[in-house]
Design a protein around this motif. Structure first.
Motif, PDB file in Angstrom:
ATOM      1  N   GLY A 189       0.807  -1.220   0.000  1.00 26.77           N
ATOM      2  CA  GLY A 189       0.000   0.000   0.000  1.00 26.77           C
ATOM      3  C   GLY A 189       0.835   1.263   0.000  1.00 26.77           C
ATOM      4  O   GLY A 189       0.508   2.233  -0.690  1.00 26.77           O
ATOM      5  N   ALA A 190       1.936   1.274   0.765  1.00 21.43           N
ATOM      6  CA  ALA A 190       2.798   2.460   0.791  1.00 21.43           C
ATOM      7  C   ALA A 190       3.460   2.679  -0.565  1.00 21.43           C
ATOM      8  O   ALA A 190       3.570   3.816  -1.036  1.00 21.43           O
ATOM      9  CB  ALA A 190       3.839   2.328   1.889  1.00 21.43           C
ATOM     10  N   ALA A 191       3.895   1.593  -1.200  1.00 21.57           N
ATOM     11  CA  ALA A 191       4.484   1.715  -2.536  1.00 21.57           C
ATOM     12  C   ALA A 191       3.447   2.256  -3.518  1.00 21.57           C
ATOM     13  O   ALA A 191       3.740   3.164  -4.317  1.00 21.57           O
ATOM     14  CB  ALA A 191       5.015   0.367  -3.004  1.00 21.57           C
ATOM     15  N   PHE A 192       2.231   1.737  -3.433  1.00 21.25           N
ATOM     16  CA  PHE A 192       1.166   2.219  -4.309  1.00 21.25           C
ATOM     17  C   PHE A 192       0.848   3.689  -4.033  1.00 21.25           C
ATOM     18  O   PHE A 192       0.743   4.495  -4.961  1.00 21.25           O
ATOM     19  CB  PHE A 192      -0.105   1.374  -4.138  1.00 21.25           C
ATOM     20  CG  PHE A 192      -1.301   1.992  -4.796  1.00 21.25           C
ATOM     21  CD1 PHE A 192      -1.462   1.924  -6.167  1.00 21.25           C
ATOM     22  CD2 PHE A 192      -2.243   2.686  -4.048  1.00 21.25           C
ATOM     23  CE1 PHE A 192      -2.550   2.537  -6.788  1.00 21.25           C
ATOM     24  CE2 PHE A 192      -3.332   3.289  -4.649  1.00 21.25           C
ATOM     25  CZ  PHE A 192      -3.487   3.210  -6.026  1.00 21.25           C
ATOM     26  N   THR A 193       0.674   4.033  -2.760  1.00 20.67           N
ATOM     27  CA  THR A 193       0.287   5.399  -2.385  1.00 20.67           C
ATOM     28  C   THR A 193       1.323   6.414  -2.839  1.00 20.67           C
ATOM     29  O   THR A 193       0.983   7.430  -3.464  1.00 20.67           O
ATOM     30  CB  THR A 193       0.091   5.491  -0.859  1.00 20.67           C
ATOM     31  OG1 THR A 193      -0.911   4.566  -0.473  1.00 20.67           O
ATOM     32  CG2 THR A 193      -0.314   6.877  -0.428  1.00 20.67           C
ATOM     33  N   ASN A 194       2.586   6.164  -2.527  1.00 18.85           N
ATOM     34  CA  ASN A 194       3.632   7.099  -2.920  1.00 18.85           C
ATOM     35  C   ASN A 194       3.796   7.138  -4.437  1.00 18.85           C
ATOM     36  O   ASN A 194       3.947   8.209  -5.024  1.00 18.85           O
ATOM     37  CB  ASN A 194       4.956   6.741  -2.232  1.00 18.85           C
ATOM     38  CG  ASN A 194       4.952   7.146  -0.784  1.00 18.85           C
ATOM     39  OD1 ASN A 194       4.943   8.320  -0.459  1.00 18.85           O
ATOM     40  ND2 ASN A 194       4.937   6.159   0.100  1.00 18.85           N
ATOM     41  N   GLY A 195       3.743   5.974  -5.076  1.00 21.09           N
ATOM     42  CA  GLY A 195       3.883   5.922  -6.528  1.00 21.09           C
ATOM     43  C   GLY A 195       2.734   6.595  -7.265  1.00 21.09           C
ATOM     44  O   GLY A 195       2.954   7.364  -8.212  1.00 21.09           O
ATOM     45  N   ALA A 196       1.518   6.326  -6.837  1.00 25.47           N
ATOM     46  CA  ALA A 196       0.354   6.929  -7.498  1.00 25.47           C
ATOM     47  C   ALA A 196       0.336   8.442  -7.308  1.00 25.47           C
ATOM     48  O   ALA A 196       0.042   9.192  -8.250  1.00 25.47           O
ATOM     49  CB  ALA A 196      -0.937   6.313  -6.965  1.00 25.47           C
ATOM     50  N   THR A 197       0.673   8.889  -6.117  1.00 24.06           N
ATOM     51  CA  THR A 197       0.689  10.338  -5.871  1.00 24.06           C
ATOM     52  C   THR A 197       1.788  11.001  -6.694  1.00 24.06           C
ATOM     53  O   THR A 197       1.587  12.080  -7.258  1.00 24.06           O
ATOM     54  CB  THR A 197       0.888  10.636  -4.369  1.00 24.06           C
ATOM     55  OG1 THR A 197      -0.111   9.923  -3.632  1.00 24.06           O
ATOM     56  CG2 THR A 197       0.741  12.117  -4.082  1.00 24.06           C
ATOM     57  N   TYR A 198       2.941  10.349  -6.783  1.00 27.99           N
ATOM     58  CA  TYR A 198       3.996  10.884  -7.636  1.00 27.99           C
ATOM     59  C   TYR A 198       3.527  10.907  -9.090  1.00 27.99           C
ATOM     60  O   TYR A 198       3.820  11.849  -9.828  1.00 27.99           O
ATOM     61  CB  TYR A 198       5.282  10.069  -7.509  1.00 27.99           C
ATOM     62  CG  TYR A 198       6.381  10.622  -8.376  1.00 27.99           C
ATOM     63  CD1 TYR A 198       7.081  11.769  -8.005  1.00 27.99           C
ATOM     64  CD2 TYR A 198       6.700  10.018  -9.587  1.00 27.99           C
ATOM     65  CE1 TYR A 198       8.065  12.292  -8.818  1.00 27.99           C
ATOM     66  CE2 TYR A 198       7.684  10.527 -10.405  1.00 27.99           C
ATOM     67  CZ  TYR A 198       8.372  11.666 -10.022  1.00 27.99           C
ATOM     68  OH  TYR A 198       9.336  12.180 -10.834  1.00 27.99           O
ATOM     69  N   GLY A 199       2.791   9.886  -9.515  1.00 28.84           N
ATOM     70  CA  GLY A 199       2.250   9.865 -10.876  1.00 28.84           C
ATOM     71  C   GLY A 199       1.326  11.045 -11.140  1.00 28.84           C
ATOM     72  O   GLY A 199       1.386  11.668 -12.200  1.00 28.84           O
TER      73      GLY A 199
END
Length: 149
Positions: free
Chosen positions: A14-24
């Motif tokens: 979830g943290a990888a997704f959250t940080n990655g999606a927000t960066y996207g």
């Protein structure tokens, strides 16, 4: 395996997704703060946020928050069942987001510019909704392996 093992795993995902999606979202031009920036600001003075230690502390904070959301979703699914797990996960993660971003961040003046960043709030809503769905679906997939102790 028990809930906390799976929650830690779902928290990392979830943290990888959250940080990655927000960066996207930021990459495509949405003006938004990144989750690790806000998490680092909980522990550090603003001048230390963008140092290597600040990034590590911020990422560790997002992992902890994502793991906390996963634990809440795991217990919610245990108590209410796995039918419509994606919806229960979305509601649980959004409620957690409203408490942290809507109440705690403002109450403790953690990220003062948040009220001037509608993009951050909209991105957080979208990302947290997706995070809750993903984590709930992971728990639904792992339900046979969960040991409740």
């Amino acid at each position: 395996m028990n809930l906390f093992y799976y929650s830690a795993l779902a928290g990392l995902i979830g943290a990888a997704f959250t940080n990655g999606a927000t960066y996207g979202f930021r990459f495509i031009g949405v003006k938004t703060s990144l989750p690790w920036e806000i998490a680092a600001n909980v522990f550090l003075n603003p001048r230390f946020i963008y140092t290597p230690a600040g990034v590590v502390i911020g990422l560790a904070g997002t992992i902890a928050l994502s793991t906390g959301i996963a634990i809440m979703i795991g217990y919610l699914l245990r108590w209410t069942g796995y039918n419509r797990a994606w919806l229960k996960g979305m509601i649980c993660a959004d409620a957690f987001g409203f408490i942290t971003l809507g109440l705690a961040v403002n109450l403790f003046n953690i990220w003062p510019q948040l009220r001037n960043e509608p993009g951050t709030n909209l991105v957080a809503l979208a990302v947290l909704s997706s995070l809750g769905m993903i984590q709930a679906l992971l728990f639904q997939r792992w339900q046979r392996n969960l040991v409740w102790k």
